[in-house]
Write a protein that holds these residues in place. Structure first.
Motif, PDB file in Angstrom:
ATOM      1  N   TYR A   1       0.839  -1.204   0.000  1.00 38.70           N
ATOM      2  CA  TYR A   1       0.000   0.000   0.000  1.00 38.70           C
ATOM      3  C   TYR A   1       0.875   1.256   0.000  1.00 38.70           C
ATOM      4  CZ  TYR A   1      -3.522   3.376   1.610  1.00 38.70           C
ATOM      5  OH  TYR A   1      -4.346   4.467   1.722  1.00 38.70           O
ATOM      6  N   LEU A   2       1.856   1.281   0.905  1.00 39.77           N
ATOM      7  CA  LEU A   2       2.742   2.441   0.993  1.00 39.77           C
ATOM      8  C   LEU A   2       3.614   2.580  -0.250  1.00 39.77           C
ATOM      9  CD1 LEU A   2       3.740   2.178   4.760  1.00 39.77           C
ATOM     10  CD2 LEU A   2       2.178   3.823   3.705  1.00 39.77           C
ATOM     11  N   LEU A   3       4.049   1.471  -0.809  1.00 42.35           N
ATOM     12  CA  LEU A   3       4.846   1.509  -2.043  1.00 42.35           C
ATOM     13  C   LEU A   3       4.033   2.114  -3.189  1.00 42.35           C
ATOM     14  CD1 LEU A   3       7.502   0.686  -3.480  1.00 42.35           C
ATOM     15  CD2 LEU A   3       6.376  -1.480  -4.013  1.00 42.35           C
ATOM     16  N   GLU A   4       2.773   1.710  -3.315  1.00 45.67           N
ATOM     17  CA  GLU A   4       1.916   2.257  -4.370  1.00 45.67           C
ATOM     18  C   GLU A   4       1.658   3.752  -4.176  1.00 45.67           C
ATOM     19  OE1 GLU A   4       0.928   0.909  -7.250  1.00 45.67           O
ATOM     20  OE2 GLU A   4       2.210  -0.749  -6.633  1.00 45.67           O
ATOM     21  N   LEU A   5       1.476   4.170  -2.929  1.00 51.24           N
ATOM     22  CA  LEU A   5       1.276   5.599  -2.673  1.00 51.24           C
ATOM     23  C   LEU A   5       2.528   6.395  -3.018  1.00 51.24           C
ATOM     24  CD1 LEU A   5      -0.762   5.851   0.651  1.00 51.24           C
ATOM     25  CD2 LEU A   5      -1.548   6.148  -1.693  1.00 51.24           C
ATOM     26  N   LYS A   6       3.695   5.858  -2.672  1.00 53.44           N
ATOM     27  CA  LYS A   6       4.941   6.561  -3.005  1.00 53.44           C
ATOM     28  C   LYS A   6       5.108   6.661  -4.519  1.00 53.44           C
ATOM     29  CE  LYS A   6       7.820   4.135  -0.444  1.00 53.44           C
ATOM     30  NZ  LYS A   6       8.991   3.673   0.317  1.00 53.44           N
ATOM     31  N   ARG A   7       4.721   5.607  -5.225  1.00 56.91           N
ATOM     32  CA  ARG A   7       4.783   5.643  -6.696  1.00 56.91           C
ATOM     33  C   ARG A   7       3.775   6.640  -7.265  1.00 56.91           C
ATOM     34  NH1 ARG A   7       4.927  -0.358  -9.035  1.00 56.91           N
ATOM     35  NH2 ARG A   7       5.505  -0.871  -6.928  1.00 56.91           N
ATOM     36  N   LEU A   8       2.582   6.652  -6.713  1.00 59.03           N
ATOM     37  CA  LEU A   8       1.513   7.531  -7.189  1.00 59.03           C
ATOM     38  C   LEU A   8       1.874   9.003  -7.007  1.00 59.03           C
ATOM     39  CD1 LEU A   8      -1.429   7.692  -8.282  1.00 59.03           C
ATOM     40  CD2 LEU A   8      -2.191   7.613  -5.913  1.00 59.03           C
ATOM     41  N   TYR A   9       2.504   9.331  -5.881  1.00 58.91           N
ATOM     42  CA  TYR A   9       2.829  10.720  -5.575  1.00 58.91           C
ATOM     43  C   TYR A   9       4.293  11.069  -5.853  1.00 58.91           C
ATOM     44  CZ  TYR A   9      -1.819  10.901  -3.713  1.00 58.91           C
ATOM     45  OH  TYR A   9      -3.184  10.847  -3.596  1.00 58.91           O
ATOM     46  N   LEU A  10       5.004  10.158  -6.496  1.00 58.22           N
ATOM     47  CA  LEU A  10       6.381  10.393  -6.948  1.00 58.22           C
ATOM     48  C   LEU A  10       7.293  10.889  -5.826  1.00 58.22           C
ATOM     49  CD1 LEU A  10       5.527  12.136 -10.334  1.00 58.22           C
ATOM     50  CD2 LEU A  10       6.055   9.708  -9.952  1.00 58.22           C
ATOM     51  N   THR A  11       7.312  10.150  -4.734  1.00 65.39           N
ATOM     52  CA  THR A  11       8.171  10.489  -3.609  1.00 65.39           C
ATOM     53  C   THR A  11       8.707   9.205  -2.988  1.00 65.39           C
ATOM     54  OG1 THR A  11       8.326  11.679  -1.510  1.00 65.39           O
ATOM     55  CG2 THR A  11       6.238  10.586  -1.962  1.00 65.39           C
ATOM     56  N   GLU A  12       9.803   9.317  -2.297  1.00 66.99           N
ATOM     57  CA  GLU A  12      10.364   8.186  -1.565  1.00 66.99           C
ATOM     58  C   GLU A  12      10.006   8.252  -0.081  1.00 66.99           C
ATOM     59  OE1 GLU A  12      11.921   5.387  -2.633  1.00 66.99           O
ATOM     60  OE2 GLU A  12      11.329   6.150  -4.612  1.00 66.99           O
ATOM     61  N   ASN A  13       9.360   9.325   0.323  1.00 62.27           N
ATOM     62  CA  ASN A  13       9.011   9.548   1.714  1.00 62.27           C
ATOM     63  C   ASN A  13       7.580   9.073   1.973  1.00 62.27           C
ATOM     64  OD1 ASN A  13       8.057  10.847   4.145  1.00 62.27           O
ATOM     65  ND2 ASN A  13       9.867  12.169   4.035  1.00 62.27           N
ATOM     66  N   GLU A  14       7.433   8.086   2.854  1.00 58.46           N
ATOM     67  CA  GLU A  14       6.102   7.549   3.165  1.00 58.46           C
ATOM     68  C   GLU A  14       5.177   8.611   3.737  1.00 58.46           C
ATOM     69  OE1 GLU A  14       6.508   4.240   5.821  1.00 58.46           O
ATOM     70  OE2 GLU A  14       7.447   2.976   4.299  1.00 58.46           O
ATOM     71  N   ARG A  15       5.700   9.432   4.636  1.00 58.66           N
ATOM     72  CA  ARG A  15       4.882  10.449   5.294  1.00 58.66           C
ATOM     73  C   ARG A  15       4.354  11.466   4.288  1.00 58.66           C
ATOM     74  NH1 ARG A  15       7.236  12.507  10.793  1.00 58.66           N
ATOM     75  NH2 ARG A  15       6.850  10.310  11.157  1.00 58.66           N
ATOM     76  N   GLN A  16       5.214  11.912   3.367  1.00 60.05           N
ATOM     77  CA  GLN A  16       4.776  12.860   2.342  1.00 60.05           C
ATOM     78  C   GLN A  16       3.709  12.241   1.452  1.00 60.05           C
ATOM     79  OE1 GLN A  16       8.294  14.083   0.250  1.00 60.05           O
ATOM     80  NE2 GLN A  16       8.899  15.556   1.821  1.00 60.05           N
ATOM     81  N   ALA A  17       3.891  10.972   1.089  1.00 56.27           N
ATOM     82  CA  ALA A  17       2.905  10.286   0.248  1.00 56.27           C
ATOM     83  C   ALA A  17       1.574  10.151   0.978  1.00 56.27           C
ATOM     84  CB  ALA A  17       3.428   8.909  -0.172  1.00 56.27           C
TER      85      ALA A  17
END
Length: 176
Positions: free
Chosen positions: A41-57
């Motif tokens: 889930y977190l990996l997909e969010l990071k990909r969706l929002y183009l960031t490596e930071n979980e919190r930012q995503a």
């Protein structure tokens, strides 16, 4: 239009996550999200929002969901005082979530802004929500005391996704 696009993006991300997820035993699935499911889930969010930071995503995802499922005056047909309810979340001090609520009158001239600090240390990160069948809105509850935290348009799928994203964000913020 924005609602459909956000739903399509979320559906695509979750579908990809479900396909990539490893099989989970029945015992693990009953206890909540497995670490593999959470990681996907977190990996997909990071990909969706183009960031490596979980919190930012997570913050970006929560704010996008809050925009998409905002309770607008246009949904409140037949009510005497129709208002837009807009929310935004951001990180505060360590272990704290800041929630900004903006209420606009139907004509757009009356604006009230309320900022709320939600202390997160020592609370259950699970965010509960209710979508009464007789109403036009869903209410997400404060994990501290169960009081209403925010109100969105009545959409079970949207409320579930927002509650899930907020729960992950709370867990992340509890790490400090």
């Amino acid at each position: 239009m924005q609602l459909r696009l956000t739903r399509k993006l979320i559906s695509a991300a979750l579908l990809t996550s479900a396909i990539a997820a490893s099989p989970v035993s029945a015992a693990e699935s009953g206890a909540g999200l497995s670490s593999a499911e959470q990681g996907n889930y977190l990996l997909e969010l990071k990909r969706l929002y183009l960031t490596e930071n979980e919190r930012q995503a997570l913050l970006a995802h929560c704010n996008d969901l809050l925009k998409t499922y905002a309770l607008r005056a246009a949904y409140q047909v037949g009510q005497a005082q129709r208002q837009d309810r807009l929310y935004q979340v951001r990180e505060g001090a360590p272990g704290e979530l800041l929630l900004r609520e903006e209420i606009r009158g139907q004509q757009g001239t009356d604006i009230a802004v309320r900022n709320q600090r939600v202390a997160l240390f020592g609370v259950d990160p699970f965010v509960r929500y209710e979508c009464p069948s007789s109403g036009i809105s869903c209410v997400l509850h404060n994990p501290n005391d169960g009081s209403p935290l925010l109100t969105i348009v009545r959409d079970h799928q949207g409320a579930a996704e927002l509650a899930k994203a907020l729960s992950f964000l709370i867990r992340n913020l509890q790490k400090g």
